[in-house]
Design a protein around this motif. Structure first.
Motif, PDB file in Angstrom:
ATOM      1  N   THR A 143       0.944  -1.126  -0.065  1.00  0.00           N
ATOM      2  CA  THR A 143       0.267  -0.371   0.250  1.00  0.00           C
ATOM      3  C   THR A 143       1.209   0.836  -0.285  1.00  0.00           C
ATOM      4  OG1 THR A 143      -1.723  -1.553   1.303  1.00  0.00           O
ATOM      5  CG2 THR A 143      -2.047   1.094   1.317  1.00  0.00           C
ATOM      6  N   TRP A 144       1.542   1.727   0.938  1.00  0.00           N
ATOM      7  CA  TRP A 144       2.539   2.662   1.380  1.00  0.00           C
ATOM      8  C   TRP A 144       3.846   2.643   0.905  1.00  0.00           C
ATOM      9  CZ3 TRP A 144      -0.408   0.753   4.977  1.00  0.00           C
ATOM     10  CH2 TRP A 144      -1.533   1.477   5.353  1.00  0.00           C
ATOM     11  N   GLY A 145       4.559   1.305  -0.491  1.00  0.00           N
ATOM     12  CA  GLY A 145       5.695   1.103  -1.442  1.00  0.00           C
ATOM     13  C   GLY A 145       7.131   1.212  -0.446  1.00  0.00           C
ATOM     14  N   PHE A 146       6.141   0.510   1.503  1.00  0.00           N
ATOM     15  CA  PHE A 146       7.933  -0.458   1.883  1.00  0.00           C
ATOM     16  C   PHE A 146       8.423  -1.025   1.166  1.00  0.00           C
ATOM     17  CE2 PHE A 146       4.467   1.354   5.429  1.00  0.00           C
ATOM     18  CZ  PHE A 146       5.196   2.344   5.741  1.00  0.00           C
ATOM     19  N   GLU A 147       9.636  -0.762   0.971  1.00  0.00           N
ATOM     20  CA  GLU A 147      10.851  -1.678   1.296  1.00  0.00           C
ATOM     21  C   GLU A 147      11.153  -3.501   1.866  1.00  0.00           C
ATOM     22  OE1 GLU A 147      16.003  -2.681   1.244  1.00  0.00           O
ATOM     23  OE2 GLU A 147      14.877  -0.962   1.386  1.00  0.00           O
ATOM     24  N   LYS A 148      10.708  -4.434   1.436  1.00  0.00           N
ATOM     25  CA  LYS A 148      10.512  -5.150   1.510  1.00  0.00           C
ATOM     26  C   LYS A 148      10.722  -5.960   2.772  1.00  0.00           C
ATOM     27  CE  LYS A 148       9.542 -10.415   0.066  1.00  0.00           C
ATOM     28  NZ  LYS A 148       7.878 -10.578   1.173  1.00  0.00           N
ATOM     29  N   LYS A 149      10.289  -5.798   4.220  1.00  0.00           N
ATOM     30  CA  LYS A 149      11.191  -6.031   5.148  1.00  0.00           C
ATOM     31  C   LYS A 149      12.513  -4.960   5.893  1.00  0.00           C
ATOM     32  CE  LYS A 149      10.740 -11.216   5.648  1.00  0.00           C
ATOM     33  NZ  LYS A 149      11.239 -12.206   5.598  1.00  0.00           N
ATOM     34  N   GLY A 150      12.175  -4.090   5.242  1.00  0.00           N
ATOM     35  CA  GLY A 150      12.850  -2.744   5.532  1.00  0.00           C
ATOM     36  C   GLY A 150      11.965  -1.605   6.266  1.00  0.00           C
ATOM     37  N   ASP A 151      12.207  -0.656   6.505  1.00  0.00           N
ATOM     38  CA  ASP A 151      12.442   0.291   6.920  1.00  0.00           C
ATOM     39  C   ASP A 151      10.710   0.857   6.583  1.00  0.00           C
ATOM     40  OD1 ASP A 151      14.662   1.287   8.175  1.00  0.00           O
ATOM     41  OD2 ASP A 151      15.822   2.523   6.450  1.00  0.00           O
ATOM     42  N   GLY A 152      10.159   0.785   7.989  1.00  0.00           N
ATOM     43  CA  GLY A 152       8.158   0.737   7.961  1.00  0.00           C
ATOM     44  C   GLY A 152       7.718  -0.245   8.582  1.00  0.00           C
ATOM     45  N   VAL A 153       8.079  -0.995   8.127  1.00  0.00           N
ATOM     46  CA  VAL A 153       7.669  -2.054   8.998  1.00  0.00           C
ATOM     47  C   VAL A 153       8.672  -3.139   9.175  1.00  0.00           C
ATOM     48  CG1 VAL A 153       5.970  -2.626   6.724  1.00  0.00           C
ATOM     49  CG2 VAL A 153       8.431  -3.303   6.179  1.00  0.00           C
ATOM     50  N   ARG A 154       9.432  -2.744  10.744  1.00  0.00           N
ATOM     51  CA  ARG A 154      10.655  -4.071  11.166  1.00  0.00           C
ATOM     52  C   ARG A 154      10.200  -4.356  12.186  1.00  0.00           C
ATOM     53  NH1 ARG A 154      15.267  -3.928   7.848  1.00  0.00           N
ATOM     54  NH2 ARG A 154      16.151  -1.476   7.248  1.00  0.00           N
ATOM     55  N   PHE A 155       8.848  -3.863  12.487  1.00  0.00           N
ATOM     56  CA  PHE A 155       8.315  -4.352  13.768  1.00  0.00           C
ATOM     57  C   PHE A 155       7.986  -6.162  13.104  1.00  0.00           C
ATOM     58  CE2 PHE A 155       3.954  -5.286  15.573  1.00  0.00           C
ATOM     59  CZ  PHE A 155       4.567  -5.323  17.003  1.00  0.00           C
ATOM     60  N   TYR A 156       7.526  -6.122  12.287  1.00  0.00           N
ATOM     61  CA  TYR A 156       6.609  -7.409  11.880  1.00  0.00           C
ATOM     62  C   TYR A 156       8.339  -8.009  11.410  1.00  0.00           C
ATOM     63  CZ  TYR A 156       2.783  -4.230  12.087  1.00  0.00           C
ATOM     64  OH  TYR A 156       1.995  -3.296  12.078  1.00  0.00           O
ATOM     65  N   VAL A 157       8.804  -7.593  11.931  1.00  0.00           N
ATOM     66  CA  VAL A 157      10.026  -9.102  10.716  1.00  0.00           C
ATOM     67  C   VAL A 157      11.169  -9.386  12.435  1.00  0.00           C
ATOM     68  CG1 VAL A 157      12.082  -8.882   9.492  1.00  0.00           C
ATOM     69  CG2 VAL A 157      10.389  -7.479   8.816  1.00  0.00           C
ATOM     70  N   PHE A 158      11.099 -10.246  11.847  1.00  0.00           N
ATOM     71  CA  PHE A 158      11.721 -11.156  13.643  1.00  0.00           C
ATOM     72  C   PHE A 158      12.988 -12.327  12.882  1.00  0.00           C
ATOM     73  CE2 PHE A 158       7.231 -10.880  14.461  1.00  0.00           C
ATOM     74  CZ  PHE A 158       7.303 -10.762  16.085  1.00  0.00           C
ATOM     75  N   GLU A 159      14.448 -11.405  12.876  1.00  0.00           N
ATOM     76  CA  GLU A 159      15.231 -12.034  12.154  1.00  0.00           C
ATOM     77  C   GLU A 159      16.292 -12.708  12.944  1.00  0.00           C
ATOM     78  OE1 GLU A 159      17.603  -7.563  11.900  1.00  0.00           O
ATOM     79  OE2 GLU A 159      16.207  -7.604   9.899  1.00  0.00           O
ATOM     80  N   GLU A 160      15.737 -13.023  14.561  1.00  0.00           N
ATOM     81  CA  GLU A 160      16.030 -13.936  15.084  1.00  0.00           C
ATOM     82  C   GLU A 160      15.644 -15.396  14.968  1.00  0.00           C
ATOM     83  OE1 GLU A 160      18.590 -12.922  18.922  1.00  0.00           O
ATOM     84  OE2 GLU A 160      17.900 -10.306  17.812  1.00  0.00           O
TER      85      GLU A 160
END
Length: 215
Positions: free
Chosen positions: A144-161
């Motif tokens: 919807t808003w063109g955030f980079e995939k798993k990047g800034d703006g949606v990092r909250f939803y990315v569980f890297e560990e």
């Protein structure tokens, strides 16, 4: 007899659905609201996770809540990165909690400080939700808003560990099943779980009032 993780999931199903199908969430995920509404929602999350994660190191040694304190789940740093991206480097000066958010965060903090078993109810509703439905929000936000995939703006939803969310959720449910609480305390945890969903729905309702769709 059902396992405790099953009991807690089925008991809170109705509240869970109510939270997920709130008007604000439907409008947000339907692409009918601007990025400002998404940023405002992210601000509210920051207050809740600040309550969930600030000072919980002391809970790590608690016999009931201790096993749930998993640093790989912590979201505060990711939320702060998202807010810096959404609101700019001075974001802290501008964030405000809605009264509903304040009530939610206060309850989380109260449980963290005074009732470790109750804290688990909030821990469960937030983090397992982020690992599940949160991924739908991330996908929609990117599109919807063109955030980079798993990047800034949606990092909250990315569980890297957490490389295998399904396995992690399984192990989390095993922790719930093994929780050190008698039947009465388990009932209280389930009740607090319902309360957590209700508090969350209250935040959605308040956001819906702040971002009404023009008729």
């Amino acid at each position: 007899m059902d396992s405790f993780s099953t009991v807690i999931r089925t008991a809170s199903h109705e509240q869970h659905m109510e939270a997920e199908t709130s008007t604000f969430m439907s409008d947000l995920l339907g692409g009918r609201l601007g990025v400002d509404a998404y940023a405002r929602y992210t601000e509210q999350l920051w207050f809740v996770y600040e309550a969930l994660e600030t000072g919980v190191e002391r809970l790590a040694s608690d016999p009931v809540a201790g096993p749930f304190i998993r640093p790989e789940l912590f979201r505060l740093r990711a939320l702060e990165a998202d807010l810096a991206h959404l609101r700019g480097p001075g974001w802290r000066a501008g964030v405000t909690a809605l009264p509903a958010t304040r009530a939610y965060a206060d309850r989380v903090r109260e449980c963290a400080e005074q009732w470790p078993a109750g804290y688990i109810a909030h821990h469960y509703t937030r983090y397992l939700g982020d690992l599940s439905g949160g991924q739908i929000i991330r996908d929609k936000a990117e599109k919807t808003w063109g955030f980079e995939k798993k990047g800034d703006g949606v990092r909250f939803y990315v569980f890297e560990e957490i490389t295998n969310p399904a396995a992690f959720k399984r192990s989390y449910r095993e922790l719930l099943d093994a929780v050190r609480a008698d039947d009465l305390e388990k009932k209280r945890i389930v009740s607090e779980c319902k309360k957590a969903f209700a508090l969350n729905t209250g935040v959605f309702r308040a956001l819906g009032e702040e971002f009404p769709l023009s008729a």
